[in-house]
Scaffold this motif. Sequence first.
Motif, PDB file in Angstrom:
ATOM      1  N   THR A 340       0.843  -1.207   0.000  1.00 44.30           N
ATOM      2  CA  THR A 340       0.000   0.000   0.000  1.00 44.30           C
ATOM      3  C   THR A 340       0.872   1.248   0.000  1.00 44.30           C
ATOM      4  N   TRP A 341       1.969   1.226   0.750  1.00 53.32           N
ATOM      5  CA  TRP A 341       2.916   2.341   0.713  1.00 53.32           C
ATOM      6  C   TRP A 341       3.481   2.526  -0.697  1.00 53.32           C
ATOM      7  N   ALA A 342       3.795   1.408  -1.368  1.00 51.02           N
ATOM      8  CA  ALA A 342       4.322   1.490  -2.733  1.00 51.02           C
ATOM      9  C   ALA A 342       3.298   2.130  -3.669  1.00 51.02           C
ATOM     10  N   LYS A 343       2.039   1.740  -3.524  1.00 52.92           N
ATOM     11  CA  LYS A 343       0.995   2.335  -4.359  1.00 52.92           C
ATOM     12  C   LYS A 343       0.844   3.827  -4.053  1.00 52.92           C
ATOM     13  N   GLU A 344       0.906   4.192  -2.794  1.00 53.84           N
ATOM     14  CA  GLU A 344       0.803   5.596  -2.411  1.00 53.84           C
ATOM     15  C   GLU A 344       1.947   6.408  -3.018  1.00 53.84           C
ATOM     16  N   LEU A 345       3.092   5.762  -3.145  1.00 56.12           N
ATOM     17  CA  LEU A 345       4.257   6.405  -3.730  1.00 56.12           C
ATOM     18  C   LEU A 345       4.063   6.673  -5.229  1.00 56.12           C
ATOM     19  N   GLY A 346       3.111   5.969  -5.831  1.00 53.83           N
ATOM     20  CA  GLY A 346       2.875   6.114  -7.263  1.00 53.83           C
ATOM     21  C   GLY A 346       3.509   5.014  -8.080  1.00 53.83           C
TER      22      GLY A 346
END
Length: 601
Positions: A340-346
């Motif tokens: 989820t952090w990776a997705k938030e990062l774009g």
Amino acid sequence: MKTRLFSWIVALFCMTTSTQADTILHNVYARNHTLLNGRWQVIVDPFDAGYYDYRLNESADGFFKNAKPRHKADHVEYDFTDAETLMVPGDWNTQSDRLFFYEGSVWYKRDFSYAKKAGCRTYLYFAAANYEADVYLNGQKLGKHIGGYTPFHYDITDRVAEGDNFVVVRVNAARHPEGVPTVNSDWWNYGGITRDVMLVETPEVSVDDYELRLLKGSYSKLCGYVQLSRPQEGVEVTLSVPELKVNLTLTTDASGRAAYEVKAKPQLWSPEQPKLYDVAITCGTEVIRDCIGFRHIETRGREVLLNGKPVFLRGISIHEEAPYKTGRCTTTQDDSTLLTWAKELGCNFVRLAHYPHNEPMVRMAERMGLMVWSEVPVYWTIHWDDANTYANASRQLKDNMDRDHNRCAIVVWSVANETPHSAPRDAFLKGLASQVRERDDERLVSMAMEVTSHDGNTSKVSDNMSDYVDIVSFNSYLGWYAGKMDDLDSRNWNIPYEKPFFVSEFGAGAVAGRHGDKGAKWTEEYQADLYDRTLKMFNRVPGFAGTSPWILMDFRSARRQLHDEQRFFNRKGLISEKGHKKMAFGVLQDFYRQKAQEYGK
């Protein structure tokens, strides 16, 4: 060279035929299984007294016997009790303060009850144990497995008892120069049974492995195979993809295999629309269900193409380290937090470094629309001339591909990271790259190389292995380990290959919450400035196809001993182990937002 390659093949054959069952048990979580997770009784054995006798021969009466004194004169000097237990899955280093640095042997024991079933085969399956595991059932040895990040299993059909049983596992996490990875690495050597343990039941003859994907070069045909657990001819197997109106009846050949092609035009999997199709494979009473996506990944000149369109790999490197609590990831919540952090990062891409991550993690990335770089731990200075080392690396690569070859999210198989140049190293890695090609002609092959030289203000990437990869990937720490920050503003690059290049690592350490002058190392400002300048530098170079900076989250490493700043953590994370997002997180996030717009995503 031919003699050496032959010896490697012989060593590989010996390893694969003597240590575990010949079956693959692909998609094991979809099979009839019973988890043996939970509290296991343990004995910490630093001298391996339960494994060797006093002459250092493997003992016939070791701890695996689980012996109990029956008479007052009986002599037994060990005992599995509830007084000392460890959670499985889990590493021992973060479960006990006294085991924080421990890398020796720990004996695990678990009791279980079993009711035998007619016409059923039973397997004892381990999703991973780090690093060397000797497995015993009811006092009898099943086998030994070497390698800390890939699954292994044993056919216990004729060994499991009706009613009460016990399994004992000696896990030894000692590092060895000839190991894979070797003694020198930059992550914590978490020992223990670190992933799920289960009993798996299948019919006497079952579907062992299968594949379903787009036919290479086509968007309107699917292809694949179904492989039985035994070489049995004339067995009917059905493959169904209801949403695509695919319903095939296949018949196996003498090897127990049925290959096929079928017309279908699926919606393509992509990070924007990670479409997966329900699939069912039926053989007699056995039904195995899966969710599979369809996409093409390829290169054209200096571009990476996903489904025929140029794509920029907006990535981040990730260790399988649990956020907030540290230690090995053991829950889906651990995996979900990281991704989820990776997705938030774009991100549309994650590099799961430096070893195969757990199967649920890969499947979750697929559902979330994240392309995956999957890697084996051929890391730094491996023993390139050792046949057993090659056999170990080759086996880990095989097991990783056997487990994940239906995961459309995996677009890159990586066979190494930062390895020193030599003729033996080239032969070693050429062999692994060839192994990937023979098994999978559809995905991309790469390895994380190094910047090889500097000529004035020009850095060069030159590696013999560039002939064997689809993407020229390399790690660059200009401004941190080499050169000065200002070098990033004017550095030129010589990457003499008509292939896309991918920066598999760059970064800088920063202590979360430490602020100051951007010229001061260990501050968030320094890290953010390095990210900004590095991204601008590579963005000027033709062929820049993506990056996976080092790294998403701070992680434990015994190499990192600077007291105030590191405290046995590699601090290059964009997020601290406690979840604090550093300034560089926003810098990379902004860059990826621009790249997404540039590529129309």
